[in-house]
Design a protein around this motif. Structure first.
Motif, PDB file in Angstrom:
ATOM      1  N   GLY A  99       0.812  -1.215   0.000  1.00  0.00           N
ATOM      2  CA  GLY A  99       0.000   0.000   0.000  1.00  0.00           C
ATOM      3  C   GLY A  99       0.844   1.263   0.000  1.00  0.00           C
ATOM      4  N   ASP A 100       0.563   2.154   0.956  1.00  0.00           N
ATOM      5  CA  ASP A 100       1.285   3.423   1.083  1.00  0.00           C
ATOM      6  C   ASP A 100       2.552   3.311   1.926  1.00  0.00           C
ATOM      7  OD1 ASP A 100      -0.748   4.748  -0.346  1.00  0.00           O
ATOM      8  OD2 ASP A 100      -1.873   5.216   1.479  1.00  0.00           O
ATOM      9  N   GLY A 101       3.001   2.100   2.205  1.00  0.00           N
ATOM     10  CA  GLY A 101       4.121   1.877   3.123  1.00  0.00           C
ATOM     11  C   GLY A 101       5.367   2.676   2.824  1.00  0.00           C
ATOM     12  N   MET A 102       5.793   2.674   1.570  1.00  0.00           N
ATOM     13  CA  MET A 102       7.024   3.395   1.201  1.00  0.00           C
ATOM     14  C   MET A 102       6.849   4.895   1.403  1.00  0.00           C
ATOM     15  SD  MET A 102      10.143   2.911   0.200  1.00  0.00           S
ATOM     16  CE  MET A 102      10.278   1.384  -0.700  1.00  0.00           C
ATOM     17  N   ALA A 103       5.708   5.434   1.036  1.00  0.00           N
ATOM     18  CA  ALA A 103       5.464   6.864   1.193  1.00  0.00           C
ATOM     19  C   ALA A 103       5.378   7.252   2.671  1.00  0.00           C
ATOM     20  CB  ALA A 103       4.183   7.257   0.456  1.00  0.00           C
ATOM     21  N   ILE A 104       4.755   6.404   3.478  1.00  0.00           N
ATOM     22  CA  ILE A 104       4.685   6.666   4.928  1.00  0.00           C
ATOM     23  C   ILE A 104       6.097   6.678   5.508  1.00  0.00           C
ATOM     24  CG2 ILE A 104       3.906   5.744   7.153  1.00  0.00           C
ATOM     25  CD1 ILE A 104       1.461   4.569   5.597  1.00  0.00           C
ATOM     26  N   ALA A 105       6.917   5.720   5.095  1.00  0.00           N
ATOM     27  CA  ALA A 105       8.300   5.652   5.581  1.00  0.00           C
ATOM     28  C   ALA A 105       9.082   6.903   5.182  1.00  0.00           C
ATOM     29  CB  ALA A 105       8.975   4.396   5.053  1.00  0.00           C
ATOM     30  N   ARG A 106       8.948   7.323   3.936  1.00  0.00           N
ATOM     31  CA  ARG A 106       9.655   8.519   3.474  1.00  0.00           C
ATOM     32  C   ARG A 106       9.227   9.748   4.270  1.00  0.00           C
ATOM     33  NH1 ARG A 106       8.151   7.777  -2.045  1.00  0.00           N
ATOM     34  NH2 ARG A 106       9.281   5.952  -2.661  1.00  0.00           N
ATOM     35  N   LYS A 107       7.922   9.869   4.486  1.00  0.00           N
ATOM     36  CA  LYS A 107       7.385  11.019   5.224  1.00  0.00           C
ATOM     37  C   LYS A 107       7.959  11.083   6.642  1.00  0.00           C
ATOM     38  CE  LYS A 107       3.078  12.940   6.929  1.00  0.00           C
ATOM     39  NZ  LYS A 107       1.647  12.751   7.098  1.00  0.00           N
ATOM     40  N   ASN A 108       8.299   9.917   7.204  1.00  0.00           N
ATOM     41  CA  ASN A 108       8.803   9.846   8.574  1.00  0.00           C
ATOM     42  C   ASN A 108      10.313   9.622   8.639  1.00  0.00           C
ATOM     43  OD1 ASN A 108       6.345  10.052  10.359  1.00  0.00           O
ATOM     44  ND2 ASN A 108       5.690   8.563   8.828  1.00  0.00           N
ATOM     45  N   ASN A 109      11.001   9.900   7.520  1.00  0.00           N
ATOM     46  CA  ASN A 109      12.471   9.858   7.437  1.00  0.00           C
ATOM     47  C   ASN A 109      13.057   8.494   7.785  1.00  0.00           C
ATOM     48  OD1 ASN A 109      12.686  12.640   6.692  1.00  0.00           O
ATOM     49  ND2 ASN A 109      12.238  13.144   8.818  1.00  0.00           N
ATOM     50  N   VAL A 110      12.386   7.447   7.361  1.00  0.00           N
ATOM     51  CA  VAL A 110      12.897   6.087   7.553  1.00  0.00           C
ATOM     52  C   VAL A 110      13.754   5.750   6.338  1.00  0.00           C
ATOM     53  CG1 VAL A 110      12.270   3.644   7.750  1.00  0.00           C
ATOM     54  CG2 VAL A 110      10.933   5.398   8.951  1.00  0.00           C
ATOM     55  N   SER A 111      15.038   5.467   6.572  1.00  0.00           N
ATOM     56  CA  SER A 111      15.936   5.205   5.451  1.00  0.00           C
ATOM     57  C   SER A 111      16.438   3.772   5.408  1.00  0.00           C
ATOM     58  CB  SER A 111      17.126   6.166   5.508  1.00  0.00           C
ATOM     59  OG  SER A 111      17.819   5.989   6.726  1.00  0.00           O
ATOM     60  N   GLY A 112      16.061   2.966   6.377  1.00  0.00           N
ATOM     61  CA  GLY A 112      16.469   1.565   6.396  1.00  0.00           C
ATOM     62  C   GLY A 112      15.542   0.778   7.302  1.00  0.00           C
ATOM     63  N   VAL A 113      15.578  -0.518   7.168  1.00  0.00           N
ATOM     64  CA  VAL A 113      14.720  -1.391   7.981  1.00  0.00           C
ATOM     65  C   VAL A 113      15.560  -2.478   8.629  1.00  0.00           C
ATOM     66  CG1 VAL A 113      12.596  -0.968   6.692  1.00  0.00           C
ATOM     67  CG2 VAL A 113      14.127  -2.789   5.944  1.00  0.00           C
ATOM     68  N   PRO A 114      15.119  -2.993   9.774  1.00  0.00           N
ATOM     69  CA  PRO A 114      13.959  -2.568  10.538  1.00  0.00           C
ATOM     70  C   PRO A 114      14.214  -1.240  11.245  1.00  0.00           C
ATOM     71  CG  PRO A 114      15.102  -4.290  11.743  1.00  0.00           C
ATOM     72  CD  PRO A 114      15.803  -4.131  10.425  1.00  0.00           C
ATOM     73  N   HIS A 115      13.142  -0.515  11.457  1.00  0.00           N
ATOM     74  CA  HIS A 115      13.222   0.813  12.057  1.00  0.00           C
ATOM     75  C   HIS A 115      11.983   0.993  12.931  1.00  0.00           C
ATOM     76  CE1 HIS A 115      14.666   5.126  11.555  1.00  0.00           C
ATOM     77  NE2 HIS A 115      13.568   5.251  12.283  1.00  0.00           N
ATOM     78  N   ASN A 116      12.178   1.340  14.186  1.00  0.00           N
ATOM     79  CA  ASN A 116      11.078   1.576  15.121  1.00  0.00           C
ATOM     80  C   ASN A 116      10.986   3.056  15.436  1.00  0.00           C
ATOM     81  OD1 ASN A 116      10.018  -1.117  16.346  1.00  0.00           O
ATOM     82  ND2 ASN A 116      12.238  -1.365  16.225  1.00  0.00           N
ATOM     83  N   GLN A 117       9.759   3.545  15.520  1.00  0.00           N
ATOM     84  CA  GLN A 117       9.514   4.911  15.987  1.00  0.00           C
ATOM     85  C   GLN A 117       8.481   4.839  17.101  1.00  0.00           C
ATOM     86  OE1 GLN A 117       8.547   6.998  12.311  1.00  0.00           O
ATOM     87  NE2 GLN A 117      10.682   7.631  12.123  1.00  0.00           N
ATOM     88  N   PHE A 118       8.662   5.689  18.096  1.00  0.00           N
ATOM     89  CA  PHE A 118       7.811   5.693  19.289  1.00  0.00           C
ATOM     90  C   PHE A 118       7.097   7.042  19.369  1.00  0.00           C
ATOM     91  CE2 PHE A 118      11.612   3.206  19.797  1.00  0.00           C
ATOM     92  CZ  PHE A 118      11.121   1.979  20.217  1.00  0.00           C
ATOM     93  N   TYR A 119       5.786   6.991  19.548  1.00  0.00           N
ATOM     94  CA  TYR A 119       4.955   8.193  19.567  1.00  0.00           C
ATOM     95  C   TYR A 119       4.060   8.217  20.799  1.00  0.00           C
ATOM     96  CZ  TYR A 119       6.036   8.536  14.563  1.00  0.00           C
ATOM     97  OH  TYR A 119       6.678   8.642  13.349  1.00  0.00           O
TER      98      TYR A 119
END
Length: 108
Positions: free
Chosen positions: A68-88
Motif C-alpha cells: 500500500g502506502d508503506g514506502m510513502a509513509i516511511a519517506r514522510k517519517n524519514n525512515v531510510s532503512g529497515v527494521p526501524h522503530n519509531q515511538f509516539y
C-alpha cells in the motif's frame, strides 16, 4: 494471557493517521520490508512484546514498505532503512531505534 500477536498492520495514510491519534498511551511503529533478514529476525520479538505490553497502554503497528502506502509513509517519517522503530505519544515522536536488537528495544 493470549499468545496471539497484537501488532496491527498499517497499509494506508489514513490508518497511520488514526494510529497517531491514539491518545491512550504509547504507539510503536515498526517499518519492515519483505526479504529483509534483520526484519525477519526482529518480528518475532516485536510480536512477543506486543503481547507482553498489551495491558500497559502500548499499541504496536507494522508498516511494510512494499504494501500500500508503506514506502510513502516511511519517506514522510524519514525512515531510510529497515527494521526501524519509531515511538509516539499523542502524535508526537518520542524517539526511534534502528536495527534488530531485541535487548535494546526492551530497554525503551
Amino acid at each position: 494471557m493470549t499468545s496471539t500477536s497484537k501488532v496491527r498492520n498499517i497499509t494506508t495514510y489514513s490508518q497511520f493517521e488514526l494510529a497517531m491519534s491514539d491518545s491512550s498511551g504509547v504507539v510503536v511503529v515498526l517499518y519492515t520490508a519483505p526479504g529483509c533478514p534483520h526484519c525477519s529476525n526482529f518480528l518475532p520479538k516485536f510480536n512477543t512484546l506486543s503481547i507482553e505490553r498489551e495491558a500497559a497502554n502500548v499499541a504496536f503497528y507494522n508498516v511494510n514498505l512494499m504494501s500500500g502506502d508503506g514506502m510513502a509513509i516511511a519517506r514522510k517519517n524519514n525512515v531510510s532503512g529497515v527494521p526501524h522503530n519509531q515511538f509516539y505519544s499523542r502524535g508526537r515522536k518520542l524517539g526511534e531505534m534502528r536495527g534488530d536488537s531485541g535487548s535494546e528495544f526492551r530497554k525503551l
